[in-house]
Write a protein that holds these residues in place. Structure first.
Motif, PDB file in Angstrom:
ATOM      1  N   VAL A 110       0.576  -1.309   0.043  1.00  0.00           N
ATOM      2  CA  VAL A 110      -0.144   0.132  -0.131  1.00  0.00           C
ATOM      3  C   VAL A 110       1.061   0.984   0.025  1.00  0.00           C
ATOM      4  N   TYR A 111       0.710   1.662  -0.946  1.00  0.00           N
ATOM      5  CA  TYR A 111       1.967   2.769  -1.281  1.00  0.00           C
ATOM      6  C   TYR A 111       1.190   4.646  -1.049  1.00  0.00           C
ATOM      7  N   ALA A 112       1.619   5.189   0.143  1.00  0.00           N
ATOM      8  CA  ALA A 112       0.276   6.622   0.685  1.00  0.00           C
ATOM      9  C   ALA A 112       0.867   7.712   0.130  1.00  0.00           C
ATOM     10  N   TYR A 113       0.152   7.945  -0.195  1.00  0.00           N
ATOM     11  CA  TYR A 113       0.677   9.927  -1.206  1.00  0.00           C
ATOM     12  C   TYR A 113       0.178  10.670   0.365  1.00  0.00           C
ATOM     13  N   ALA A 114      -0.785  10.608   1.120  1.00  0.00           N
ATOM     14  CA  ALA A 114      -1.671  11.906   0.780  1.00  0.00           C
ATOM     15  C   ALA A 114      -1.865  11.522   2.330  1.00  0.00           C
ATOM     16  N   VAL A 115      -2.140  12.248   3.239  1.00  0.00           N
ATOM     17  CA  VAL A 115      -3.034  12.478   4.674  1.00  0.00           C
ATOM     18  C   VAL A 115      -4.246  13.459   4.148  1.00  0.00           C
ATOM     19  N   LEU A 116      -5.948  13.454   4.700  1.00  0.00           N
ATOM     20  CA  LEU A 116      -6.174  14.321   4.360  1.00  0.00           C
ATOM     21  C   LEU A 116      -7.500  14.403   4.723  1.00  0.00           C
ATOM     22  N   ARG A 117      -8.502  15.304   5.003  1.00  0.00           N
ATOM     23  CA  ARG A 117      -9.727  15.082   5.966  1.00  0.00           C
ATOM     24  C   ARG A 117     -10.897  14.661   4.265  1.00  0.00           C
ATOM     25  N   ARG A 118     -11.583  13.664   4.958  1.00  0.00           N
ATOM     26  CA  ARG A 118     -12.382  13.134   4.166  1.00  0.00           C
ATOM     27  C   ARG A 118     -13.312  13.373   3.755  1.00  0.00           C
ATOM     28  N   THR A 119     -13.726  13.818   2.965  1.00  0.00           N
ATOM     29  CA  THR A 119     -14.928  14.483   1.894  1.00  0.00           C
ATOM     30  C   THR A 119     -15.170  13.938   0.531  1.00  0.00           C
ATOM     31  N   ALA A 154      -9.901   3.180  12.235  1.00  0.00           N
ATOM     32  CA  ALA A 154     -11.043   3.017  13.096  1.00  0.00           C
ATOM     33  C   ALA A 154     -11.763   4.165  13.754  1.00  0.00           C
ATOM     34  N   VAL A 155     -11.468   5.197  14.100  1.00  0.00           N
ATOM     35  CA  VAL A 155     -11.806   6.704  14.649  1.00  0.00           C
ATOM     36  C   VAL A 155     -12.292   7.322  13.362  1.00  0.00           C
ATOM     37  N   THR A 156     -13.199   7.654  13.193  1.00  0.00           N
ATOM     38  CA  THR A 156     -13.894   7.985  12.194  1.00  0.00           C
ATOM     39  C   THR A 156     -14.630   9.789  12.493  1.00  0.00           C
ATOM     40  N   SER A 157     -14.941  10.006  13.802  1.00  0.00           N
ATOM     41  CA  SER A 157     -14.527  11.746  13.996  1.00  0.00           C
ATOM     42  C   SER A 157     -13.866  12.934  14.673  1.00  0.00           C
ATOM     43  N   PRO A 158     -13.738  13.338  13.653  1.00  0.00           N
ATOM     44  CA  PRO A 158     -13.146  14.407  12.799  1.00  0.00           C
ATOM     45  C   PRO A 158     -12.548  13.370  11.301  1.00  0.00           C
ATOM     46  N   PRO A 159     -13.206  13.356  10.114  1.00  0.00           N
ATOM     47  CA  PRO A 159     -13.417  12.423   9.558  1.00  0.00           C
ATOM     48  C   PRO A 159     -11.767  12.729   8.763  1.00  0.00           C
ATOM     49  N   LEU A 160     -11.303  11.566   8.727  1.00  0.00           N
ATOM     50  CA  LEU A 160      -9.802  11.657   8.415  1.00  0.00           C
ATOM     51  C   LEU A 160      -9.423  10.432   7.652  1.00  0.00           C
ATOM     52  N   ALA A 161      -8.012  10.246   6.693  1.00  0.00           N
ATOM     53  CA  ALA A 161      -7.749   9.192   5.406  1.00  0.00           C
ATOM     54  C   ALA A 161      -6.932   9.280   4.578  1.00  0.00           C
ATOM     55  N   PHE A 162      -6.042   8.059   4.508  1.00  0.00           N
ATOM     56  CA  PHE A 162      -5.177   8.533   3.410  1.00  0.00           C
ATOM     57  C   PHE A 162      -5.724   8.003   1.990  1.00  0.00           C
ATOM     58  N   ALA A 163      -4.999   9.187   1.186  1.00  0.00           N
ATOM     59  CA  ALA A 163      -4.899   8.065  -0.349  1.00  0.00           C
ATOM     60  C   ALA A 163      -3.999   7.756  -0.504  1.00  0.00           C
ATOM     61  N   VAL A 164      -4.635   6.456  -1.298  1.00  0.00           N
ATOM     62  CA  VAL A 164      -3.756   5.123  -0.927  1.00  0.00           C
ATOM     63  C   VAL A 164      -3.980   4.302  -2.748  1.00  0.00           C
ATOM     64  N   GLY A 165      -2.652   3.319  -3.060  1.00  0.00           N
ATOM     65  CA  GLY A 165      -3.216   2.682  -3.735  1.00  0.00           C
ATOM     66  C   GLY A 165      -2.342   1.118  -4.245  1.00  0.00           C
ATOM     67  N   LEU A 187      -2.384   5.626  11.022  1.00  0.00           N
ATOM     68  CA  LEU A 187      -3.072   6.978  10.865  1.00  0.00           C
ATOM     69  C   LEU A 187      -4.159   7.161  12.798  1.00  0.00           C
ATOM     70  N   ASP A 188      -4.800   6.017  13.194  1.00  0.00           N
ATOM     71  CA  ASP A 188      -4.859   6.200  14.322  1.00  0.00           C
ATOM     72  C   ASP A 188      -3.585   6.687  15.536  1.00  0.00           C
ATOM     73  N   THR A 189      -2.456   5.994  15.128  1.00  0.00           N
ATOM     74  CA  THR A 189      -1.377   6.383  15.996  1.00  0.00           C
ATOM     75  C   THR A 189      -1.489   8.086  16.191  1.00  0.00           C
ATOM     76  N   ARG A 190      -1.314   8.697  15.045  1.00  0.00           N
ATOM     77  CA  ARG A 190      -0.671   9.800  14.993  1.00  0.00           C
ATOM     78  C   ARG A 190      -2.046  10.862  14.835  1.00  0.00           C
ATOM     79  N   ARG A 191      -2.844  10.460  14.832  1.00  0.00           N
ATOM     80  CA  ARG A 191      -4.263  11.006  14.539  1.00  0.00           C
ATOM     81  C   ARG A 191      -4.241  12.530  14.835  1.00  0.00           C
ATOM     82  N   GLY A 192      -3.654  13.107  15.932  1.00  0.00           N
ATOM     83  CA  GLY A 192      -3.709  14.558  17.061  1.00  0.00           C
ATOM     84  C   GLY A 192      -2.584  15.169  15.916  1.00  0.00           C
ATOM     85  N   TYR A 193      -1.643  14.066  15.714  1.00  0.00           N
ATOM     86  CA  TYR A 193      -0.121  15.207  14.834  1.00  0.00           C
ATOM     87  C   TYR A 193      -1.293  15.523  13.317  1.00  0.00           C
ATOM     88  N   PHE A 194      -1.500  14.879  12.364  1.00  0.00           N
ATOM     89  CA  PHE A 194      -1.601  14.781  11.555  1.00  0.00           C
ATOM     90  C   PHE A 194      -2.567  16.228  12.208  1.00  0.00           C
TER      91      PHE A 194
END
Length: 275
Positions: free
Chosen positions: A7-16, A40-51, A113-120
C-alpha cells in the motif's frame, strides 16, 4: 519478498465527498487506481490517499535499487506529485507524504493514522488555506578575474615597477570583487527578509549546486520554501519581484504554488509511516 501488493500512501487529508470523488479518478505511481483508507476512529474524518503497488518495485530491496535510477525516480516523483496536486485541486486540505511511503497492508496504514491522528489533524488545521512557494536567489556580480589584462586602460597605475604594479592591480580587483559579492549578499538578505514578512513560515533548503542548479547564470545562494495564504500568493510574488528590481547581479526565481511539502510532515521521534 511477498507476492501481495503493498500500500503506497500519497497524502493525508480530511475525507469529504469531493476528495473521495477526486481520488477515484486518479492513477498513481504504478498506474494503479487511487482510493481513500479510513482509520478506525472516524470523527473528525481523516484518511490516507493510497494505491496498491507491486512488491517487485516497492519492497525494501528493489525500492532502494530504484532510488538510484534517476529516470525511474523522476517518473515516480512526477506521478506522486500529480496525485497530490489533483487532490489539492479538489479543494481538500492535503498533507503530502514523502515519496515511497509504503505500508504492508491497509490495516497497517489505518494503525498509522490512528497512532498519529492528533498530529495529522493539528497540521491540517495549520496548513489549511495555505500553499508553498519556492524562492531561489542567484548571485551573478560583475567581477574581474585577477589574472585579466593589466594595461593602463583597465587599472591605471603609475610610478611603480611592473611587478609592484601587477600586485597593486590584483589587490584592487580583489577588493572590487569582494565588494560586488558583499553588495549582492546584502541585497539577497533584504530580499529574504521581505519574503519572510509576506509569508507565515519559511524552510531553508540547501542551495543547489552542479547539475541541480541548471544552466542559468549565477550562483544559487538562496533556496527557500515559504508558507503563504492562498489569498496572498499574488501579493507575495509582486513583493519579491519588486524588491529584486534594479539590483545589479541579483536574480530571483519564484516557483509554485505547490502543496505544502516542506511544511507538512516534520520529523517526529517515533514516526511509523513506512513499512
Amino acid at each position: 519478498m511477498s507476492d501481495t501488493n503493498l500500500v503506497y500512501a500519497y497524502a493525508v487529508l480530511r475525507r469529504t465527498p469531493e476528495a473521495a470523488s477526486a481520488a477515484a479518478q486518479l492513477r498513481g505511481v504504478a498506474g494503479e487506481p487511487i482510493h481513500l483508507v479510513d482509520p478506525a476512529v472516524t470523527s473528525p474524518p481523516l484518511a490516507f490517499a493510497v494505491g496498491q503497488v507491486p512488491p517487485a518495485d516497492y519492497d525494501d530491496a528493489p525500492l532502494q535499487a530504484h532510488l538510484d535510477d534517476l529516470d525511474w525516480l523522476e517518473s515516480t516523483v512526477r506521478s506522486h506529485h500529480a496525485v497530490v496536486a489533483a487532490l489539492m485541486a479538489s479543494g481538500a486540505a492535503v498533507l503530502p507524504l514523502r515519496l515511497a511511503t509504503v505500508f504492508r497492508d491497509e490495516d497497517t496504514a489505518r494503525q498509522a493514522l490512528d497512532t498519529r491522528r492528533g498530529y495529522f489533524l493539528s497540521l491540517l488545521d495549520r496548513l489549511t488555506g495555505h500553499v508553498e512557494l519556492g524562492v531561489k536567489i542567484y548571485a551573478a556580480p560583475d567581477i574581474t578575474p585577477p589574472e585579466a589584462g593589466t594595461g593602463p586602460e583597465q587599472d591605471p597605475v603609475t610610478g611603480l615597477g611592473a611587478g609592484r604594479a601587477y600586485q597593486v592591480i590584483r589587490r584592487r580587483r580583489q577588493r572590487r570583487n569582494e565588494e560586488a559579492w558583499r553588495t549582492v549578499a546584502q541585497a539577497a538578505a533584504r530580499l529574504t527578509e521581505t519574503a519572510g514578512a509576506l509569508a507565515v513560515d519559511r524552510v531553508t533548503h540547501t542551495p543547489e549546486r552542479g547539475s541541480l542548479a541548471g544552466t542559468a547564470p549565477g550562483t544559487n545562494i538562496g533556496n527557500d520554501a515559504y508558507l503563504v495564504p492562498k489569498d496572498r500568493v499574488t501579493a507575495f510574488r509582486t513583493g519579491i519581484l519588486t524588491a529584486a528590481q534594479g539590483v545589479s547581479g541579483l536574480r530571483v526565481e519564484i516557483t509554485g504554488p505547490w502543496a505544502p511539502y516542506s511544511f507538512a510532515l516534520q520529523p517526529q521521534p517515533h514516526e511509523e509511516t513506512a513499512a
